[in-house]
Design an enzyme around this catalytic site. Structure first.
Site, PDB file in Angstrom:
ATOM      1  N   HIS A 137       0.705  -1.080   0.234  1.00  0.00           N
ATOM      2  CA  HIS A 137       0.077   0.015  -0.061  1.00  0.00           C
ATOM      3  C   HIS A 137       0.766   1.267   0.192  1.00  0.00           C
ATOM      4  O   HIS A 137       0.506   2.301  -0.550  1.00  0.00           O
ATOM      5  CB  HIS A 137      -0.960   0.043   1.358  1.00  0.00           C
ATOM      6  CG  HIS A 137      -1.807  -0.993   1.006  1.00  0.00           C
ATOM      7  ND1 HIS A 137      -3.234  -0.458   0.710  1.00  0.00           N
ATOM      8  CD2 HIS A 137      -2.370  -2.175   1.543  1.00  0.00           C
ATOM      9  CE1 HIS A 137      -4.322  -1.664   0.576  1.00  0.00           C
ATOM     10  NE2 HIS A 137      -3.708  -2.380   1.303  1.00  0.00           N
ATOM     11  N   ASP A 144      -7.445  -1.837  -1.059  1.00  0.00           N
ATOM     12  CA  ASP A 144      -8.474  -2.677  -0.323  1.00  0.00           C
ATOM     13  C   ASP A 144     -10.039  -2.030  -0.968  1.00  0.00           C
ATOM     14  O   ASP A 144     -10.187  -0.861  -0.843  1.00  0.00           O
ATOM     15  CB  ASP A 144      -8.389  -2.390   1.187  1.00  0.00           C
ATOM     16  CG  ASP A 144      -7.011  -3.115   1.642  1.00  0.00           C
ATOM     17  OD1 ASP A 144      -6.567  -3.908   0.984  1.00  0.00           O
ATOM     18  OD2 ASP A 144      -6.657  -2.629   2.842  1.00  0.00           O
ATOM     19  N   GLU A 226      -7.170 -12.413   1.706  1.00  0.00           N
ATOM     20  CA  GLU A 226      -8.001 -11.229   1.781  1.00  0.00           C
ATOM     21  C   GLU A 226      -8.677 -10.966   0.492  1.00  0.00           C
ATOM     22  O   GLU A 226      -8.021 -10.554  -0.431  1.00  0.00           O
ATOM     23  CB  GLU A 226      -7.371 -10.160   2.221  1.00  0.00           C
ATOM     24  CG  GLU A 226      -6.310 -10.042   3.475  1.00  0.00           C
ATOM     25  CD  GLU A 226      -5.452  -8.923   4.009  1.00  0.00           C
ATOM     26  OE1 GLU A 226      -5.155  -8.958   5.219  1.00  0.00           O
ATOM     27  OE2 GLU A 226      -5.275  -8.151   2.813  1.00  0.00           O
ATOM     28  N   HIS A 229      -8.129  -7.501  -1.056  1.00  0.00           N
ATOM     29  CA  HIS A 229      -6.943  -6.750  -1.225  1.00  0.00           C
ATOM     30  C   HIS A 229      -6.284  -7.137  -2.763  1.00  0.00           C
ATOM     31  O   HIS A 229      -6.257  -8.322  -3.171  1.00  0.00           O
ATOM     32  CB  HIS A 229      -5.730  -7.284  -0.274  1.00  0.00           C
ATOM     33  CG  HIS A 229      -4.404  -6.670  -0.589  1.00  0.00           C
ATOM     34  ND1 HIS A 229      -4.083  -5.647   0.234  1.00  0.00           N
ATOM     35  CD2 HIS A 229      -3.463  -7.232  -1.192  1.00  0.00           C
ATOM     36  CE1 HIS A 229      -2.798  -5.375  -0.135  1.00  0.00           C
ATOM     37  NE2 HIS A 229      -2.451  -6.111  -1.119  1.00  0.00           N
TER      38      HIS A 229
END
Length: 248
Positions: A137, A144, A226, A229
């Site tokens: 990130h 996300d 995730e 993500h």
């Protein structure tokens, strides 16, 4: 005329100054596509830490320009289906990542925090791959996000005083997110949040597959632990630590 010219020049200088707040190559997603919904969770209290993370001075999605253009393309594909992307997190300052690390090691477990990791101690989240000491990130190339069905009522808001069920519970019991039901809440550190989890309902699996496929068509790669993500290979580079400030 002279005054008008001076005024116009002043306005252009002001706009340029605002644009220069971000390092070269970074943009505010709102400037690329204002139709993409944003709910930047680390700028508030509705997250696993329970407070704004360091560096989140504004609830704005900041990304690399290439990433923003590709997100706009995804949004254009979704719009005829009455769907929208919803951003939970975009560029993340390195100081926010360090804030997460410090949180994981503070030795405290609160009921609100356990909503996000019901099966693990937070000290184990790094070892299990749910939090990283160096985050993609921070390069501006990881995201996300989720999907929103624009045909339904998405008005339910998070209430910090309410005792919600944990992130693996039925969608009607866990904290509202104003999005489709992906089987778990955002930032849920649990095997049920793994993208290919077998323990979710068929409808939840179809939503995950729709999101993954729409993003994959633009080159984004999902992180298997995730469902929310995604990253864009080759668009990253160095990690940054500039704070996220207001666009205006």
């Amino acid at each position: 005329m002279a005054r008008a010219a001076i005024f116009a020049a002043g306005c252009l200088t002001s706009v340029a100054a605002q644009a220069q707040k971000l390092p070269a190559g970074f943009v505010y997603l709102r400037d690329i596509d204002p139709t993409i919904i944003q709910d930047i969770r680390y700028a508030g209290s509705n997250n696993f830490v329970g407070r704004p993370l360091k560096g989140y001075e504004a609830a704005e999605c900041v990304v690399k320009r290439e990433v923003g253009r590709l997100l706009r393309s995804v949004q254009e594909e979704l719009a005829p289906q009455n769907l929208s992307l919803k951003m939970f997190d975009c560029y993340r300052p390195a100081r926010a990542v360090a804030d997460m690390v410090a949180w994981s090691r503070d030795g405290r477990e609160t009921p609100a925090q356990k909503r996000y990791n019901p099966s693990f101690r937070k000290a184990d989240l790094f070892r299990l791959g749910y939090i990283a000491e160096r985050s993609g990130h921070s390069t501006g190339a990881a995201l996300d996000l989720t999907l929103v069905d624009l045909k339904v009522d998405n008005s339910a808001a998070f209430d910090s005083t309410k005792d919600y069920a944990d992130c693996t519970a039925n969608v009607n019991l866990r904290a509202p997110e104003g999005s489709v039901d992906m089987g778990t809440g955002y930032d849920c550190s649990d095997v049920k949040a793994h993208t290919a989890a077998k323990s979710i309902a068929p409808a939840q699996r179809r939503w995950r597959e729709k999101l993954v496929q729409a993003m994959a068509r633009r080159g984004f790669v999902n992180y298997s632990k995730e469902w929310w993500h995604f990253s864009l290979p080759g668009a990253g580079g160095q990690a940054y630590d500039f704070p996220i400030s207001s666009r205006k």
